[in-house]
Design an enzyme around this catalytic site. Structure first.
Site, PDB file in Angstrom:
ATOM      1  CB  SER A 132      47.224  33.602  44.902  1.00 17.04           C
ATOM      2  OG  SER A 132      47.283  34.330  46.106  1.00 17.04           O
ATOM      3  CE1 TYR A 145      47.965  38.313  42.305  1.00 18.67           C
ATOM      4  CE2 TYR A 145      47.165  37.794  44.512  1.00 18.67           C
ATOM      5  CZ  TYR A 145      48.027  37.544  43.455  1.00 18.67           C
ATOM      6  OH  TYR A 145      48.957  36.532  43.552  1.00 18.67           O
TER       7      TYR A 145
END
Length: 258
Positions: A132, A145
């Site tokens: 990500s 996350y």
């Protein structure tokens, strides 16, 4: 040349888009989905798109599911499945922290440990970790996350060097802010436990950033190009403007005050 490709988390978002398009281009795709209803839905999606997918159930927290997935011997293993939990680091329940690392990191390592030795034995193969922008940058209130994605960056980097002598390639895909629905559900996830009266750090309003998400097609197109490719960059980040933002963010870490 057609490749056999196993993709985790293919029931929605980038995984779904990439699985369908890779199959359309003639690759043999094993697409995994977490639940039986998602398995059936994914098979329906493939039929509607006019492509053939082998769809299997893979709940990464289910030992039997994981063991079955590890029996496959793909040319390319795409570790795409993931969850996002929102909340400040000092407020988020530890159970949510542990589950995030189990799903995003630990269980994918287990799957790789089951499949990659077969790649090493035949001296070819590729592992693609879907990381990500949060693997490079840190975004407040989804810090857990981001921590899982930072871990993926370290793991992928180590694997790349460790496996290179055996002809096995490793790469990362680093999506920015795309409108797949993943960010929206992640931003909302804290409502299950958050209490404004007792929280140490108040949660912000995510509606601004979520209203400016990019079209997922840009990331899916890039994934479909690099997953089966023999030669490409180690890291693939989209949208392109996110690359500059990530580099600038890293630079500020060396200059900003504590």
């Amino acid at each position: 040349m057609s490749k056999k490709i196993l993709i985790t988390g293919a029931s929605s978002g980038f995984g779904l888009g990439a699985a369908i398009e890779l199959a359309r281009r003639g690759h043999a795709v094993v697409a995994t989905a977490e639940t039986w209803p998602q398995v059936r839905s994914l098979r329906d999606e493939a039929a509607h798109a006019g492509v053939t997918l082998e769809v299997i159930k893979l709940n990464l927290l289910d030992d039997a599911d994981l063991a079955r997935a590890a029996t496959y011997d793909p040319d390319v293993l795409v570790l795409n499945s993931g969850i996002m939990e929102s909340g400040s680091v000092v407020d988020i329940p530890m159970a949510r922290v542990r589950e995030s690392f189990e799903v995003n990191v630990f269980r994918h390592i287990e799957l790789a440990q089951g499949i990659v030795p077969k790649m090493v034995a035949r001296q070819c193969g590729k592992v693609v970790w879907v990381s990500s922008m949060g693997g490079i940058m840190v975004i407040p209130f989804i810090g857990i996350y981001c921590a899982t994605k930072h871990a993926i960056e370290a793991i992928a980097g180590a694997m790349r060097t460790e496996l290179a002598p055996f002809g096995v390639k490793v790469a990362t895909i680093n999506p920015g802010l795309f409108g797949t629905g993943f960010n929206d559900t992640g931003a909302e996830s804290h409502v299950q436990w958050y209490d404004a009266k007792t929280a140490v750090v108040p949660m912000p309003d995510f509606s601004g950033p979520l209203s400016a998400q990019s079209d997922p097609k840009e990331m899916i197109d890039a994934m479909v190009d690099i997953i089966p490719a023999e030669d490409h960059l180690y890291r693939t980040m989209r949208p392109f403007e996110t690359i500059d933002a990530a580099k600038q963010w890293q630079e500020t870490e060396w200059t900003q005050r504590a």
